[in-house]
Motif scaffolding. Structure first.
Motif, short mmCIF file in Angstrom:
data_model
loop_
_atom_site.label_atom_id
_atom_site.label_comp_id
_atom_site.label_asym_id
_atom_site.label_seq_id
_atom_site.Cartn_x
_atom_site.Cartn_y
_atom_site.Cartn_z
N ALA A 235 0.86 -1.19 0.00
CA ALA A 235 0.00 0.00 0.00
C ALA A 235 0.88 1.22 0.00
N TRP A 236 0.30 2.34 -0.37
CA TRP A 236 1.06 3.59 -0.32
C TRP A 236 0.16 4.73 0.09
N MET A 237 0.81 5.79 0.52
CA MET A 237 0.09 7.00 0.89
C MET A 237 0.73 8.18 0.18
N MET A 238 -0.10 9.19 -0.10
CA MET A 238 0.35 10.35 -0.87
C MET A 238 0.57 11.54 0.05
N ASP A 239 1.58 12.29 -0.30
CA ASP A 239 1.84 13.55 0.39
C ASP A 239 0.86 14.59 -0.14
N TYR A 240 0.22 15.32 0.76
CA TYR A 240 -0.83 16.28 0.38
C TYR A 240 -0.29 17.38 -0.53
N SER A 241 0.99 17.62 -0.45
CA SER A 241 1.57 18.75 -1.19
C SER A 241 1.68 18.49 -2.69
N ILE A 242 1.56 17.23 -3.11
CA ILE A 242 1.77 16.94 -4.53
C ILE A 242 0.47 16.66 -5.28
N TRP A 243 -0.68 16.86 -4.64
CA TRP A 243 -1.94 16.67 -5.36
C TRP A 243 -3.03 17.49 -4.68
N ARG A 244 -4.13 17.69 -5.37
CA ARG A 244 -5.23 18.53 -4.87
C ARG A 244 -6.38 17.64 -4.38
N TYR A 245 -6.82 17.89 -3.15
CA TYR A 245 -7.89 17.10 -2.54
C TYR A 245 -9.24 17.80 -2.75
N ASP A 246 -10.17 17.11 -3.40
CA ASP A 246 -11.53 17.63 -3.61
C ASP A 246 -12.49 16.76 -2.81
N LYS A 247 -12.91 17.26 -1.69
CA LYS A 247 -13.74 16.46 -0.79
C LYS A 247 -15.14 16.18 -1.34
N SER A 248 -15.56 16.92 -2.39
CA SER A 248 -16.89 16.70 -2.96
C SER A 248 -16.92 15.48 -3.88
N THR A 249 -15.74 15.06 -4.37
CA THR A 249 -15.73 13.95 -5.33
C THR A 249 -14.91 12.76 -4.87
N MET A 250 -14.18 12.89 -3.77
CA MET A 250 -13.32 11.79 -3.34
C MET A 250 -13.37 11.63 -1.83
N ASP A 251 -13.03 10.43 -1.41
CA ASP A 251 -12.96 10.10 0.01
C ASP A 251 -11.50 9.82 0.35
N CYS A 252 -10.95 10.61 1.29
CA CYS A 252 -9.56 10.45 1.69
C CYS A 252 -9.45 10.26 3.19
N LYS A 253 -8.48 9.46 3.59
CA LYS A 253 -8.20 9.22 5.00
C LYS A 253 -6.73 9.53 5.28
N TYR A 254 -6.52 10.22 6.36
CA TYR A 254 -5.14 10.55 6.75
C TYR A 254 -4.68 9.52 7.77
N PHE A 255 -3.47 9.02 7.57
CA PHE A 255 -2.91 8.01 8.46
C PHE A 255 -1.55 8.49 8.97
N LEU A 256 -1.32 8.17 10.22
CA LEU A 256 -0.02 8.44 10.85
C LEU A 256 0.36 7.19 11.63
N TYR A 257 1.45 6.57 11.22
CA TYR A 257 1.91 5.35 11.89
C TYR A 257 3.32 5.61 12.42
N GLU A 258 3.46 5.54 13.71
CA GLU A 258 4.75 5.77 14.34
C GLU A 258 5.20 4.50 15.06
N SER A 259 6.44 4.15 14.87
CA SER A 259 7.03 3.01 15.57
C SER A 259 8.50 3.31 15.83
N SER A 260 9.11 2.41 16.58
CA SER A 260 10.54 2.60 16.87
C SER A 260 11.40 2.42 15.65
N VAL A 261 10.78 1.80 14.61
CA VAL A 261 11.56 1.53 13.40
C VAL A 261 11.34 2.60 12.35
#
Length: 729
Positions: A235-261
């Motif tokens: 799976a992959w996630m996109m950086d918000y700075s490189i694309w435009r988010y249109d909440k009226s036409t798409m569903d997006c979820k923000y994820f933050l995963y932190e670990s010791s690694v």
């Protein structure tokens, strides 16, 4: 070799299966290569500069000598791509081994740290071998792994992490555990379980897509000796700075995963329901109306596309036909209801008319009329509809008069005859009998001075009588100034003629009719005047037809106060002399112009008949005479009528004359009156140059004087003595 062939075929089928499972085709930037061999390359991936989001999503297409189609690799992590979908890429993942003769042991870990990629939650960690303990390392403090067994005994299998999914290894020699979410490092350790006798066997470990796990036959580790990779989901996630988010036409979820690694953050996006395309390039609306499988508009509705959805509307081409059908249906329904209502109403009216006809004595009336020598042929039975039309539905403006027995309306029949329709107000049995009597009696009478009956109607709730219309009202109205008309004066001559005609009609009823008929309610209000002021006797509701020399005994006295025979009032026995008494009161009304009941100044009332008798006995007839009668000054005639009235009002009925005698006497007085008029005309002809001297000598009396009735002879009433002495002509 056979298992290896199956695996290769499975790998070739995987891209096709994933393409079929994809909801929408991948989308690339315009002008960019969208495929690498059999693999679609959607944005943010790309094969050339400006076709991918950044270097991390660069795809390298490599040509191979042994294969016709090039193969796609993610450049940053150097992994072959099998398929790319929204938010996931299926790649060839490595198989880690230990103590396997044809495999390199201790392969380097698969480390995705620093890239936008991570191992999808859809992967499972799998270990193959007998009595193997497989653990994931490099994931911090988490302990993820499993123990395999050498048999299918599930009691000997141990799950060290996550949901039990050992059902995938039901035949033993393997174990499966759920991989941690958003893991970026795959570095397994393979050991022999403590106390295991078999420690030198081949051991394998790998991550693979659970949905494709059924392609693998891993019950025998030796069968996997030739495998170098397995399907792995990244799976992959996109950086918000490189694309435009249109909440009226798409569903997006923000994820933050932190670990010791590692730390992983970004967005996972997909097009919203009703939209399609690549969310990182922009989602477009799906026109559901073009695909019958995407909408549910059927029949007369049509599909209308909207942003992200659709709606069903009535097709305008169907509106007119639908309206026509609906209106026609409604009109048909209303017409049917109306027809049923009219039919039910008609039947109800027929039954109601039959009920009224029977209740109103129709059978009795038919019997009575049929027994009167064909009189029924002279009386028409009208329908209720005919009389409603004739009276304009009994309009109040058509009312001629109202009495105790009913209301009289003016009407016009279809043949143009003007009639009076009498509508009874009470339909009780007693009044019903009066109605039947009136019909039966009037059907037998044929006299010019009796109102003529045209017919009756028994279909209504109250009985109806139809008789000739008498245009000039009744005598009571003229005598007592109901008509304030100075041009018309009820002269003595007219009064005498009315008395003669009424007496003749009553004489006919008492003597000349086939069966004697007693009116029982003679009064000035029941004497109508036609257009020539001829008298018509009416209102026979209380009348009775009697046998000769028979009296009628009643329990209730009927008639009008002021006209009632005193003996009838006391004994309840009505005879022909009772009508004579009532006629005597009418004669006094004609002489005096006063009502039958006189109101005095002391608010006391007294009978006109009693007052008249007293004045006659005191020789004071002048005090009661009407002004018009006194002005005509026919002394001898007035005295004769007054004496006749006195005889009719005798308290004892046996001393009263019969109506035949009264009629004859009035005829004689009328003859005397006509002779005096002829004589007066002859004198006027012979003495044209002088004034004709009147019966009274006006020059010999004061101006205010009138006829001297005080000295007039008062004739005593006897049966044998004539009222007037006539000279022989």
């Amino acid at each position: 070799m056979k298992m290896r062939s199956i695996f290769r075929i499975s790998l070739l089928l995987l891209p096709i299966l994933f393409q079929l499972a994809t909801a929408a085709p991948p989308v690339t930037k315009p002008g960019c290569q969208n495929r690498c061999g059999n693999i679609s390359i959607p944005y943010p991936f790309g094969t050339a500069q400006d076709c991918y989001a950044n270097e991390m999503f660069k795809i390298v297409c490599r040509e191979t000598a042994n294969e016709s189609a090039p193969r796609a690799f993610i450049s940053m992590i150097n992994m072959e791509v099998l398929n790319i979908t929204d938010g996931a890429a299926i790649v060839n993942g490595p198989i880690m081994s230990s103590n396997c003769s044809d495999r390199q042991s201790n392969l380097p870990a698969l480390n995705l740290t620093g890239s936008p990629f991570f191992f999808s939650f859809g992967n499972v960690f799998t270990a193959v071998g007998c009595n193997v303990r497989a653990l994931l390392t490099g994931i911090g403090r988490q302990v993820v792994g499993c123990d395999s067994t050498c048999s299918a005994d599930s009691n000997q299998k141990t799950l060290l992490y996550g949901q039990e999914i050992n059902s995938l290894c039901a035949d033993g020699n393997c174990c499966v555990a759920r991989a941690p979410y958003r893991m970026q490092v795959f570095q397994p350790s393979l050991d022999t379980k403590n106390g295991s006798e078999d420690s030198s066997g081949c051991k394998l470990a790998f991550l693979t897509d659970e949905t494709n796990f059924s392609f693998l036959n891993i019950t025998n580790p030796q069968a996997l000796q030739g495998w170098r990779s397995v399907p792995l989901v990244l799976a992959w996630m996109m950086d918000y700075s490189i694309w435009r988010y249109d909440k009226s036409t798409m569903d997006c979820k923000y994820f933050l995963y932190e670990s010791s690694v590692s730390n992983v953050s970004g967005y996972e996006c997909s097009c919203s329901n009703g939209y399609e395309g690549n969310p990182y390039l922009g989602c477009t609306d799906i026109n559901e109306c073009k695909d019958p499988n995407r909408h549910s508009c059927l029949g007369i509705t049509k599909c209308v596309n909207t942003l992200g959805s659709y709606k069903c509307e009535v097709n305008k081409y169907w509106i007119v036909p639908i309206l026509v059908v609906v209106i026609a249906g409604i009109l048909s329904l209303l017409a049917g209801i109306s027809w049923l209502y009219k039919l039910a109403k008609k039947r109800k009216n027929i039954e109601l008319k039959r009920k009224f006809f029977k209740r109103n004595g129709g059978l009795l009336l038919q019997q009575q009329l049929s027994s009167n020598h064909g009189s029924v042929q002279k009386t028409k039975i009208f329908t209720s509809k005919e009389l409603e039309t004739a009276t304009d539905r009994f309009n109040e403006n058509r009312i001629l008069g109202q009495g105790g027995q009913g209301t009289v309306y003016k009407g016009m029949l279809e043949d143009g005859r003007i009639v009076a329709v009498k509508r009874s107000t009470i339909v009780g049995e007693e009044k019903l009998e009066e109605f039947i009597n009136e019909v039966v009696i009037l059907s037998q009478i044929n006299h010019r001075n009796v109102v003529k009956l045209f017919g009756c109607c028994l279909e209504t709730e109250v009985p109806l009588l139809v008789y000739e219309f008498i245009s000039n009202g009744n005598l009571f109205q003229y005598l007592h100034n109901f008509y304030q008309n100075e041009d018309f004066i009820l002269s003595w001559e007219m009064r005498l003629q009315i008395a003669i005609e009424v007496a003749g009609a009553l004489s006919y009823l008492h003597s000349a009719a086939s069966i004697p008929i007693y009116h029982r309610d003679i009064k000035s209000a029941n004497i109508l005047l036609d257009d020539k002021y001829r008298a018509k006797v009416s209102d026979f509701g209380s009348s009775r037809s009697m046998a000769i020399d028979q009296t009628h005994l009643t329990t209730n006295v009927q008639g009008t106060f002021g006209y009632l025979d005193p003996e009838y009032f006391q004994s309840s026995q009505f005879t022909d002399k009772s009508d004579v008494y009532s006629f005597g009161v009418v004669l006094v009304e004609l002489l005096s112009g006063k009502k039958p009941i006189i109101s005095s100044t002391s608010q006391e009332t007294r009978s006109l008949a009693t007052h008249f008798i007293v004045l006659m006995e005191e020789n004071r007839l002048f005090d009661i005479l009407d002004v018009q009668v006194k002005e005509d000054c026919l002394e001898e005639e007035i005295m004769a009528v007054a004496n006749l009235a006195k005889r009719c009002l005798n308290v004892s009925r046996k001393h009263r004359p019969t109506m035949k005698e009264v009629s004859a006497e009035l005829e004689r007085i009328g003859l005397l009156h006509r002779k005096s008029i002829v004589q007066q005309n002859e004198e006027d002809t012979n003495e044209k140059s002088t004034m004709v001297e009147r019966l009274c000598n006006w020059d010999a009396v004061p101006i205010s004087a009138t006829c001297d009735f005080d000295n007039a002879r008062s004739v005593q009433s006897t049966v044998a003595e004539p009222l007037i002495t006539y000279n022989t002509l």
